[in-house]
Design a protein around this motif. Structure first.
Motif, mmCIF file in Angstrom:
data_model
loop_
_atom_site.group_PDB
_atom_site.id
_atom_site.type_symbol
_atom_site.label_atom_id
_atom_site.label_comp_id
_atom_site.label_asym_id
_atom_site.label_seq_id
_atom_site.Cartn_x
_atom_site.Cartn_y
_atom_site.Cartn_z
ATOM 1 N N ASP A 33 0.292 -27.033 19.549
ATOM 2 C CA ASP A 33 -0.677 -26.438 20.465
ATOM 3 C C ASP A 33 -1.013 -24.998 20.059
ATOM 4 O O ASP A 33 -0.485 -24.477 19.080
ATOM 5 C CB ASP A 33 -0.206 -26.543 21.930
ATOM 6 N N LYS A 34 -1.899 -24.355 20.823
ATOM 7 C CA LYS A 34 -2.364 -23.013 20.455
ATOM 8 C C LYS A 34 -1.256 -21.967 20.500
ATOM 9 O O LYS A 34 -1.375 -20.915 19.889
ATOM 10 C CB LYS A 34 -3.542 -22.596 21.337
ATOM 11 N N ASP A 35 -0.147 -22.259 21.208
ATOM 12 C CA ASP A 35 1.004 -21.353 21.253
ATOM 13 C C ASP A 35 2.060 -21.708 20.205
ATOM 14 O O ASP A 35 3.178 -21.197 20.264
ATOM 15 C CB ASP A 35 1.631 -21.361 22.654
ATOM 16 N N GLN A 36 1.711 -22.609 19.299
ATOM 17 C CA GLN A 36 2.587 -23.044 18.201
ATOM 18 C C GLN A 36 3.764 -23.900 18.670
ATOM 19 O O GLN A 36 4.769 -24.023 17.975
ATOM 20 C CB GLN A 36 3.100 -21.850 17.382
ATOM 21 N N ASN A 37 3.667 -24.485 19.856
ATOM 22 C CA ASN A 37 4.683 -25.421 20.346
ATOM 23 C C ASN A 37 4.372 -26.805 19.796
ATOM 24 O O ASN A 37 3.203 -27.149 19.627
ATOM 25 C CB ASN A 37 4.683 -25.479 21.873
ATOM 26 N N LEU A 38 5.403 -27.588 19.550
ATOM 27 C CA LEU A 38 5.211 -28.947 19.057
ATOM 28 C C LEU A 38 5.295 -29.948 20.196
ATOM 29 O O LEU A 38 6.123 -29.816 21.095
ATOM 30 C CB LEU A 38 6.266 -29.300 18.010
ATOM 31 N N TRP A 39 4.453 -30.952 20.140
ATOM 32 C CA TRP A 39 4.430 -32.073 21.069
ATOM 33 C C TRP A 39 4.523 -33.335 20.221
ATOM 34 O O TRP A 39 3.715 -33.536 19.311
ATOM 35 C CB TRP A 39 3.135 -32.083 21.874
ATOM 36 N N ILE A 40 5.511 -34.172 20.499
ATOM 37 C CA ILE A 40 5.746 -35.381 19.706
ATOM 38 C C ILE A 40 5.602 -36.591 20.624
ATOM 39 O O ILE A 40 6.247 -36.668 21.673
ATOM 40 C CB ILE A 40 7.172 -35.388 19.097
ATOM 41 N N GLY A 41 4.756 -37.544 20.226
ATOM 42 C CA GLY A 41 4.574 -38.779 20.981
ATOM 43 C C GLY A 41 5.410 -39.891 20.392
ATOM 44 O O GLY A 41 5.437 -40.077 19.171
ATOM 45 N N HIS A 42 6.081 -40.648 21.252
ATOM 46 C CA HIS A 42 6.982 -41.723 20.826
ATOM 47 C C HIS A 42 6.438 -43.098 21.203
ATOM 48 O O HIS A 42 5.610 -43.228 22.107
ATOM 49 C CB HIS A 42 8.361 -41.526 21.466
ATOM 50 N N SER A 43 6.969 -44.117 20.534
ATOM 51 C CA SER A 43 6.519 -45.493 20.751
ATOM 52 C C SER A 43 6.858 -46.015 22.140
ATOM 53 O O SER A 43 6.210 -46.939 22.625
ATOM 54 C CB SER A 43 7.126 -46.420 19.696
ATOM 55 N N ASP A 44 7.869 -45.444 22.796
ATOM 56 C CA ASP A 44 8.233 -45.907 24.134
ATOM 57 C C ASP A 44 7.490 -45.150 25.236
ATOM 58 O O ASP A 44 7.787 -45.302 26.415
ATOM 59 C CB ASP A 44 9.744 -45.794 24.349
ATOM 60 N N GLY A 45 6.524 -44.302 24.864
ATOM 61 C CA GLY A 45 5.736 -43.550 25.841
ATOM 62 C C GLY A 45 6.303 -42.178 26.161
ATOM 63 O O GLY A 45 5.702 -41.421 26.906
ATOM 64 N N THR A 46 7.448 -41.834 25.578
ATOM 65 C CA THR A 46 8.043 -40.524 25.788
ATOM 66 C C THR A 46 7.264 -39.466 25.012
ATOM 67 O O THR A 46 6.781 -39.725 23.915
ATOM 68 C CB THR A 46 9.518 -40.515 25.308
ATOM 69 N N ILE A 47 7.159 -38.273 25.601
ATOM 70 C CA ILE A 47 6.569 -37.123 24.915
ATOM 71 C C ILE A 47 7.635 -36.038 24.874
ATOM 72 O O ILE A 47 8.266 -35.739 25.883
ATOM 73 C CB ILE A 47 5.306 -36.611 25.645
#
Length: 176
Positions: free
Chosen positions: A68-82
């Motif tokens: 994101d714009k604040d350099q944080n990572l967001w990871i999406g998983h196959s089970d719907g978890t973020i």
């Protein structure tokens, strides 16, 4: 002529799974590989799986990675978890009972909200306070794979049968 040097890293070199679906770099310089068994962190020398045991990172397939714009990572998983990672710790955002399918794409809107495409459950909006809202209408019956918001605030959703274009609003109930 220029010469290039390439290094290949596989399971024998410490990566936790042979299938790598996304790669991203955090604000501390670590490289994160989204793999078939979750996340692997590379420090420039070696890979580690769930490097901080107290983080309890999911072991499900990590497929999509977004910074994101604040350099944080967001990871999406196959089970719907973020998974949210700010360089210090993680926050696990679990799917609710009405959500099914993998997270296929993650973007950020101009308001600072994170928007995730849940393959068969529409969109998930996460605001800055981590409040999560599922947006099922008008996405019922569509498989969402890709997201993009235009400069004119139109939401483009790539699906199994083409691209749908919606009027986007900070209020998810007004997406049409």
């Amino acid at each position: 002529a220029q010469s290039y040097k390439f290094q290949t890293y596989g399971v024998l070199n410490g990566i936790c799974h042979p299938f790598v679906y996304a790669v991203n770099q955090d604000k501390n310089g670590f490289i994160w590989a989204s793999t078939g068994t979750g996340l692997c962190r590379f420090d420039g020398f070696k890979f580690t799986h769930s490097p901080n045991q107290k983080d309890t990172l999911p072991d499900s397939q990590a497929g999509i990675s977004f910074k994101d714009k604040d350099q944080n990572l967001w990871i999406g998983h196959s089970d719907g978890t973020i998974v949210f990672y700010d360089g210090k710790g993680v926050k696990i955002i679990k799917p609710d009972s009405t959500q099914s399918g993998s997270i296929n794409d993650i973007i950020e809107d101009k308001y600072g909200n994170i928007i995730a495409a849940s393959q068969s459950s529409g969109l998930i909006r996460i605001d800055k306070s981590f409040a999560k809202m599922s947006v099922k209408e008008p996405f019922q019956g569509k498989l969402a794979y890709a997201l993009f918001i235009t400069k004119n605030n139109q939401l483009m959703v790539g699906s199994d049968d083409g691209v749908y274009i919606y009027s986007y609003s900070d209020n998810p109930k007004k997406i049409q």
